[in-house]
Motif scaffolding. Structure first.
Motif, PDB file in Angstrom:
ATOM      1  N   ASN A 104       3.252  -2.343   8.719  1.00 55.48           N
ATOM      2  CA  ASN A 104       3.197  -2.780   9.974  1.00 55.48           C
ATOM      3  C   ASN A 104       3.385  -1.420  10.751  1.00 55.48           C
ATOM      4  O   ASN A 104       3.416  -1.715  12.612  1.00 55.48           O
ATOM      5  N   ILE A 105       3.552  -0.084  10.526  1.00 55.79           N
ATOM      6  CA  ILE A 105       4.096   1.094  11.339  1.00 55.79           C
ATOM      7  C   ILE A 105       2.894   1.662  11.838  1.00 55.79           C
ATOM      8  O   ILE A 105       2.770   2.721  12.216  1.00 55.79           O
ATOM      9  N   GLY A 106       1.842   1.431  10.404  1.00 61.84           N
ATOM     10  CA  GLY A 106       0.923   2.575  10.406  1.00 61.84           C
ATOM     11  C   GLY A 106       1.529   4.015  10.549  1.00 61.84           C
ATOM     12  O   GLY A 106       2.405   4.412   9.967  1.00 61.84           O
ATOM     13  N   ASP A 107       1.068   4.617  11.087  1.00 66.62           N
ATOM     14  CA  ASP A 107       0.823   6.142  11.090  1.00 66.62           C
ATOM     15  C   ASP A 107       2.117   6.647  11.931  1.00 66.62           C
ATOM     16  O   ASP A 107       1.819   6.526  13.114  1.00 66.62           O
ATOM     17  N   VAL A 108       2.990   7.119  12.021  1.00 64.48           N
ATOM     18  CA  VAL A 108       4.170   7.236  12.805  1.00 64.48           C
ATOM     19  C   VAL A 108       4.123   8.864  13.327  1.00 64.48           C
ATOM     20  O   VAL A 108       4.593   9.422  11.809  1.00 64.48           O
ATOM     21  N   GLU A 109       4.806   9.489  14.221  1.00 67.11           N
ATOM     22  CA  GLU A 109       5.359  10.693  14.335  1.00 67.11           C
ATOM     23  C   GLU A 109       6.695   9.889  14.533  1.00 67.11           C
ATOM     24  O   GLU A 109       7.546   9.766  15.533  1.00 67.11           O
ATOM     25  N   VAL A 110       7.791  10.775  13.980  1.00 62.89           N
ATOM     26  CA  VAL A 110       8.623  10.981  14.461  1.00 62.89           C
ATOM     27  C   VAL A 110       9.702  11.940  15.577  1.00 62.89           C
ATOM     28  O   VAL A 110       9.714  13.047  14.404  1.00 62.89           O
ATOM     29  N   ASP A 111      10.127  12.279  16.109  1.00 61.72           N
ATOM     30  CA  ASP A 111      10.435  13.840  16.892  1.00 61.72           C
ATOM     31  C   ASP A 111      12.173  13.974  17.398  1.00 61.72           C
ATOM     32  O   ASP A 111      12.907  12.747  17.939  1.00 61.72           O
ATOM     33  N   PHE A 112      12.598  14.678  17.683  1.00 65.80           N
ATOM     34  CA  PHE A 112      13.974  14.863  18.169  1.00 65.80           C
ATOM     35  C   PHE A 112      13.856  15.600  19.335  1.00 65.80           C
ATOM     36  O   PHE A 112      13.420  16.580  19.307  1.00 65.80           O
ATOM     37  N   ARG A 113      13.998  15.080  20.457  1.00 66.05           N
ATOM     38  CA  ARG A 113      13.987  15.591  21.621  1.00 66.05           C
ATOM     39  C   ARG A 113      15.769  15.840  22.368  1.00 66.05           C
ATOM     40  O   ARG A 113      16.435  15.058  22.485  1.00 66.05           O
ATOM     41  N   ASP A 114      15.779  16.629  22.708  1.00 61.06           N
ATOM     42  CA  ASP A 114      17.379  17.059  23.793  1.00 61.06           C
ATOM     43  C   ASP A 114      16.680  17.708  24.996  1.00 61.06           C
ATOM     44  O   ASP A 114      15.994  18.944  24.928  1.00 61.06           O
TER      45      ASP A 114
ATOM     46  N   PHE B  13      13.558  17.643   5.280  1.00 64.82           N
ATOM     47  CA  PHE B  13      14.337  15.720   5.977  1.00 64.82           C
ATOM     48  C   PHE B  13      13.804  14.269   5.149  1.00 64.82           C
ATOM     49  O   PHE B  13      12.712  15.354   4.969  1.00 64.82           O
ATOM     50  N   LYS B  14      14.570  13.581   5.108  1.00 63.15           N
ATOM     51  CA  LYS B  14      13.671  12.826   4.420  1.00 63.15           C
ATOM     52  C   LYS B  14      13.757  11.553   5.317  1.00 63.15           C
ATOM     53  O   LYS B  14      14.620  11.350   6.396  1.00 63.15           O
ATOM     54  N   VAL B  15      12.462  10.930   5.308  1.00 61.72           N
ATOM     55  CA  VAL B  15      12.684   8.873   5.579  1.00 61.72           C
ATOM     56  C   VAL B  15      12.348   8.403   5.029  1.00 61.72           C
ATOM     57  O   VAL B  15      11.264   8.638   4.575  1.00 61.72           O
ATOM     58  N   VAL B  16      13.640   6.833   5.210  1.00 58.13           N
ATOM     59  CA  VAL B  16      13.455   5.845   3.991  1.00 58.13           C
ATOM     60  C   VAL B  16      12.507   4.863   5.666  1.00 58.13           C
ATOM     61  O   VAL B  16      13.016   4.485   6.444  1.00 58.13           O
ATOM     62  N   VAL B  17      11.560   3.872   4.426  1.00 58.22           N
ATOM     63  CA  VAL B  17      11.178   2.791   5.689  1.00 58.22           C
ATOM     64  C   VAL B  17      11.384   1.737   4.791  1.00 58.22           C
ATOM     65  O   VAL B  17      10.869   1.866   3.046  1.00 58.22           O
ATOM     66  N   ASN B  18      11.369   0.701   5.021  1.00 59.05           N
ATOM     67  CA  ASN B  18      11.775  -0.145   4.329  1.00 59.05           C
ATOM     68  C   ASN B  18      10.783  -0.749   3.911  1.00 59.05           C
ATOM     69  O   ASN B  18       9.779  -1.614   4.633  1.00 59.05           O
ATOM     70  N   ALA B  19      10.097  -1.133   2.618  1.00 60.66           N
ATOM     71  CA  ALA B  19       8.832  -1.222   2.320  1.00 60.66           C
ATOM     72  C   ALA B  19       8.163  -2.334   2.864  1.00 60.66           C
ATOM     73  O   ALA B  19       6.420  -2.596   3.082  1.00 60.66           O
ATOM     74  N   LYS B  20       8.704  -3.743   3.187  1.00 62.11           N
ATOM     75  CA  LYS B  20       8.485  -4.711   3.788  1.00 62.11           C
ATOM     76  C   LYS B  20       7.304  -4.919   4.969  1.00 62.11           C
ATOM     77  O   LYS B  20       6.543  -4.982   5.916  1.00 62.11           O
ATOM     78  N   GLU B  21       7.786  -3.151   5.448  1.00 60.84           N
ATOM     79  CA  GLU B  21       8.249  -2.740   7.223  1.00 60.84           C
ATOM     80  C   GLU B  21       7.206  -1.741   6.984  1.00 60.84           C
ATOM     81  O   GLU B  21       5.979  -1.499   7.997  1.00 60.84           O
ATOM     82  N   LEU B  22       6.527  -1.144   5.927  1.00 61.08           N
ATOM     83  CA  LEU B  22       5.341  -0.090   5.554  1.00 61.08           C
ATOM     84  C   LEU B  22       4.145  -0.268   6.627  1.00 61.08           C
ATOM     85  O   LEU B  22       3.292   0.272   7.045  1.00 61.08           O
TER      86      LEU B  22
ATOM     87  N   VAL C 208      10.904   6.245   0.415  1.00 60.94           N
ATOM     88  CA  VAL C 208      10.730   7.738   0.809  1.00 60.94           C
ATOM     89  C   VAL C 208      10.339   8.796   0.869  1.00 60.94           C
ATOM     90  O   VAL C 208       9.324   9.092  -0.192  1.00 60.94           O
ATOM     91  N   PHE C 209       9.637   9.069   1.978  1.00 62.77           N
ATOM     92  CA  PHE C 209       8.652  10.392   2.330  1.00 62.77           C
ATOM     93  C   PHE C 209      10.109  11.719   2.661  1.00 62.77           C
ATOM     94  O   PHE C 209      11.094  11.660   3.420  1.00 62.77           O
TER      95      PHE C 209
END
Length: 59
Positions: free
Chosen positions: A31-41, A20-29, A14-15
Protein backbone atom coordinates in the motif's frame (compact mmCIF):
# COMPACT_ATOMS: atom_id res chain seq x y z
CA UNK A 1 -0.52 4.20 8.19
CA UNK A 2 1.65 5.92 10.76
CA UNK A 3 5.08 6.16 12.30
CA UNK A 4 6.04 4.53 15.57
CA UNK A 5 9.14 3.37 17.41
CA UNK A 6 8.82 -0.38 17.69
CA UNK A 7 10.70 -3.65 17.53
CA UNK A 8 10.25 -5.66 14.31
CA UNK A 9 8.05 -8.75 14.24
CA UNK A 10 8.95 -11.87 12.23
CA UNK A 11 6.62 -10.90 9.38
CA UNK A 12 7.87 -7.29 9.14
CA UNK A 13 10.20 -6.13 6.39
CA UNK A 14 13.34 -4.34 7.61
CA UNK A 15 15.13 -1.86 5.34
CA UNK A 16 18.58 -0.56 6.31
CA UNK A 17 20.44 2.51 5.10
CA UNK A 18 23.78 3.28 6.73
CA UNK A 19 22.99 3.14 10.49
CA UNK A 20 19.25 3.69 10.08
CA UNK A 21 16.60 0.96 10.01
CA UNK A 22 13.02 1.25 8.79
CA UNK A 23 10.54 -1.47 9.74
CA UNK A 24 7.43 -1.88 7.61
CA UNK A 25 4.46 -4.06 8.44
CA UNK A 26 4.42 -6.68 5.66
CA UNK A 27 0.64 -6.28 5.21
CA UNK A 28 1.09 -2.56 4.48
CA UNK A 29 4.08 -2.90 2.16
CA UNK A 30 2.02 -3.08 -1.04
CA UNK A 31 0.00 0.00 0.00
CA UNK A 32 2.90 2.42 0.45
CA UNK A 33 4.75 2.16 -2.87
CA UNK A 34 8.04 4.03 -2.97
CA UNK A 35 8.37 6.42 -0.05
CA UNK A 36 10.84 9.04 1.11
CA UNK A 37 11.24 9.60 4.85
CA UNK A 38 12.88 12.84 5.94
CA UNK A 39 13.44 14.54 9.30
CA UNK A 40 12.91 18.28 9.22
CA UNK A 41 13.88 20.79 11.87
CA UNK A 42 12.65 24.35 11.37
CA UNK A 43 11.55 27.33 13.38
CA UNK A 44 7.96 26.05 13.08
CA UNK A 45 8.81 22.68 14.63
CA UNK A 46 10.50 19.41 13.85
CA UNK A 47 9.43 15.94 12.84
CA UNK A 48 9.37 13.30 10.18
CA UNK A 49 7.84 13.84 6.75
CA UNK A 50 6.82 10.89 4.60
CA UNK A 51 6.32 11.35 0.86
CA UNK A 52 4.76 8.59 -1.20
CA UNK A 53 4.75 8.00 -4.96
CA UNK A 54 0.98 7.80 -4.56
CA UNK A 55 1.02 11.57 -4.07
CA UNK A 56 0.10 11.89 -0.40
CA UNK A 57 2.28 13.38 2.31
CA UNK A 58 2.00 13.01 6.07
CA UNK A 59 3.96 14.67 8.84
Amino acid sequence: MGLALDEPNEEDKVFEYENFKVVVNAKELENIGDVEVDFRDSRWGSGFTVRSTFGSTCS
